[in-house]
Design an enzyme around this catalytic site. Structure first.
Site, mmCIF file in Angstrom:
data_model
loop_
_atom_site.group_PDB
_atom_site.id
_atom_site.type_symbol
_atom_site.label_atom_id
_atom_site.label_comp_id
_atom_site.label_asym_id
_atom_site.label_seq_id
_atom_site.Cartn_x
_atom_site.Cartn_y
_atom_site.Cartn_z
ATOM 1 N N GLU A 5 61.407 43.397 -58.089
ATOM 2 C CA GLU A 5 59.948 43.278 -58.233
ATOM 3 C C GLU A 5 59.180 43.981 -57.112
ATOM 4 O O GLU A 5 58.161 43.511 -56.646
ATOM 5 C CB GLU A 5 59.530 41.798 -58.301
ATOM 6 C CG GLU A 5 60.250 40.986 -59.343
ATOM 7 C CD GLU A 5 60.168 41.598 -60.734
ATOM 8 O OE1 GLU A 5 59.184 42.311 -61.025
ATOM 9 O OE2 GLU A 5 61.089 41.385 -61.541
ATOM 10 N N GLY A 6 59.679 45.120 -56.712
ATOM 11 C CA GLY A 6 59.040 45.891 -55.655
ATOM 12 C C GLY A 6 59.749 45.702 -54.341
ATOM 13 O O GLY A 6 59.875 44.588 -53.839
#
Length: 597
Positions: free
Chosen positions: A440-441
């Site tokens: 997620e990043g």
């Protein structure tokens, strides 16, 4: 391998603290935070974690995920586990009752999900995607998704995914090329490829609902041209019955370092006539809508870090209690004791314990702030909470996941050579933990968001709110003799953090140099935010109500964790502050030509 036992005492203590917080800050939230119900649920969740989740963790790691003729097979032990999981209603714990959930506070559910992440991280990613996708669909306020979509997603009868990444784009969503062609019946056809899709194909649920970013024919370039679409594995009629398979194919799965039981898929959309999909929200507003799911997922990954770190600590603690080796320095050389008594092993265990405790407090409290946002009616308080949540999201996701990766490696160090052996279990924990700073990043993306959006764009207002909250926790420390000395340590760390923020806002350095120190800034704020949480808990542990509920011995232990953290971890803020305030230029000026010599 020692069996996992949920840290129920820590969880109950956090629940009492959050109830105390809600009583003072948001009575409507306090009204729905039922401690008796919380205690009953976490005890039942602990049974489920130990009895159902944990047994298949190692098995799934060895089995992996297997792709045969377009169908992904997970470990056979996951079939009864998934059935039991959805029948128990765990997915909907903190989702609205109107959509089939139980409507409990997010902060309430944090303890339960932490157990899933400790005992079976690879499996727990599947139901967590349902929670995140349900939040995204609920946020659209579009009644089209209520029946049957949300009902099936919240129940777990249908699985869910988040399809963002493409081979040529990676984390740069502006480079997305998946195209969506409108049809005369109001639907769309998707054409393109998505990679790294967790549980993008499997046989555990009867259907899989993909939430997909794609471009309409007339969409502008970049982020502003992305729209969000819902594409089911099997088409769904108006009565919610499943029909033909959609034009979505899994063509490969990744052979991964960790979380090996979970399939990470490459999906091809539209090899034939195009994959049928439905527009979610407004055209060209897909990224903003997807961020609802992404932000929920980022909070979940931060909590996954807590679960993994707790598992690492428990394994290291048990080994250090049982492994007898060498005399303890300063004691009778003829007496051999368990290694937990050696000063450096004790230091490592205290670091594992204190940072995991701080991570838990940060993630549970972040859930409470989100809960409070939904319940408060005070406009000023709401604005400050929004700023606080905005800045804590990248900090919690980035700092907690980096600490989980570090803590799992530190736990291996406690084991010594045995930590490098798979049979002890800690090696799998370390392998699994390594994905968390990437999910997620990456940490760099979280830091870029923190510096670019939460500091430079809003001129430091959000960070000012965070620092004000941290500073308010200093004065209460002075009221207790055992904690008073740490007040100055925390104040000086806050001052260093504030000076760092100010230096970035007023710096004459280039943007390149500023962003080169964005990760040290995130780490600084992570250490400081964790200190804030621990300081508040140490103060709460001095109160008669906490000691009556949790016992004086436990409450003294909470204070000792803060004392260790304040003297061993908090000082790193000053070194990081020096980097943030004066660093970056050396990175910008470094010449890569040396690498070609």
């Amino acid at each position: 391998m020692p069996a996992y036992q949920a840290p129920l005492h820590d969880m109950r203590f956090m629940a009492h603290y959050l109830k105390h917080y809600a009583d003072k800050q948001c009575p409507p939230l306090a009204d729905v935070f039922d401690l008796d119900l919380f205690h009953a649920i976490v005890v039942e969740a602990d049974r489920f974690a130990q009895g159902m989740m944990q047994p298949s963790n190692r098995i799934a790691d060895e089995f992996g995920a297997q792709l045969h003729e377009g169908t992904v097979h997970t470990t056979p032990e996951w079939h009864p586990l998934y059935t039991q999981f959805i029948e128990s209603g765990w997915i909907g714990l903190a989702l609205p009752e109107a959509q089939g959930g139980q409507g409990l506070p997010r902060s309430f559910a944090r303890a339960v999900w932490e157990m899933w992440y400790s005992t079976n991280l690879a499996f727990s990613m599947l139901p967590q995607l349902n929670v995140a996708q349900a939040e995204a669909l609920i946020a659209t306020a579009d009644p089209r998704w209520h029946q049957p979509w949300l009902e099936k997603i919240v129940s777990g009868q249908w699985a869910a995914t988040m399809d963002l990444t493409e081979p040529q784009a990676g984390s740069d969503l502006a480079a997305t090329t998946m195209r969506a062609e409108p049809q005369t019946d109001g639907s769309y056809r998707l054409f393109g490829q998505k990679i790294y899709i967790s549980f993008g194909e499997h046989e555990l649920a009867e259907n899989i609902v993909h939430l997909v970013l794609a471009r309409l024919p007339d969409a502008p370039a970049g982020h502003h041209g992305l729209s969000l679409f819902l594409a089911p594995k099997y088409l769904v009629d108006e009565q919610g019955q499943l029909g033909a398979k959609n034009d979505i194919a899994c063509v490969s799965i990744e052979d991964k370092l960790g979380i090996r039981g979970s399939p990470t898929c490459t999906l091809i959309y539209g090899d034939n006539q195009g994959a049928t999909a439905y527009l979610v929200g407004a055209p060209n507003q897909g990224l903003a809508q997807m961020f609802v799911m992404m932000n929920e997922a980022r909070q979940a990954v931060a909590l996954q870090a807590v679960g993994v770190s707790e598992k690492a600590y428990q394994l290291a603690r048990q080994f250090a209690r049982e492994r007898v080796q060498g005399a303890v320095v300063g004691q009778d050389p003829a007496t051999v004791q368990p290694i937990m008594h050696h000063p450096d092993v004790k230091r490592m265990l205290l670091e594992l314990r204190s940072t995991t405790f701080a991570m838990r407090a940060l993630c549970y409290s972040l859930g409470a702030y989100v809960d409070q946002l939904e319940h408060t009616t005070d406009a000023k308080q709401k604005k400050q909470l929004e700023q606080l949540v905005d800045v804590l999201l990248p900090v919690a996701k980035g700092w907690c996941t980096e600490k989980a990766s570090y803590n799992s490696a530190l736990a291996v160090q406690v084991f010594g050579g045995m930590g490098y052996v798979e049979e002890t279990g800690i090696a799998q924990v370390m392998r699994d933990a390594r994905i968390l700073p990437i999910f997620e990043g990456t940490t760099g993306i979280q830091a870029k968001d923190l510096l670019g959006r939460k500091l430079l764009r809003d001129k430091g207002q959000s960070l000012a709110v965070l620092l004000q909250h941290i500073e308010r926790s200093i004065a209460p420390l002075t009221q207790y003799p055992s904690l008073a000395a740490t007040a100055d340590l925390l104040q000086r760390a806050v001052d260093a953090g504030r000076a760092s923020v100010e230096s970035l806002l007023t710096s004459s350095r280039s943007l390149y140099s500023l962003f080169a120190v964005s990760v040290p800034l995130l780490e600084l704020l992570g250490v400081l935010s964790a200190a804030w949480q621990l300081a508040q808990l140490a103060v709460f542990a001095n109160q008669a109500s906490a000691q009556a509920a949790e016992g004086q011995e436990y409450c003294v232990g909470v204070q000792q964790l803060w004392l260790y953290y304040a003297t061993h971890q908090l000082p790193t803020v000053h070194a990081l502050a020096q980097v943030v305030q004066s660093g970056g230029t050396a990175i910008e000026q470094a010449d890569f030509d040396w690498a070609l010599i």
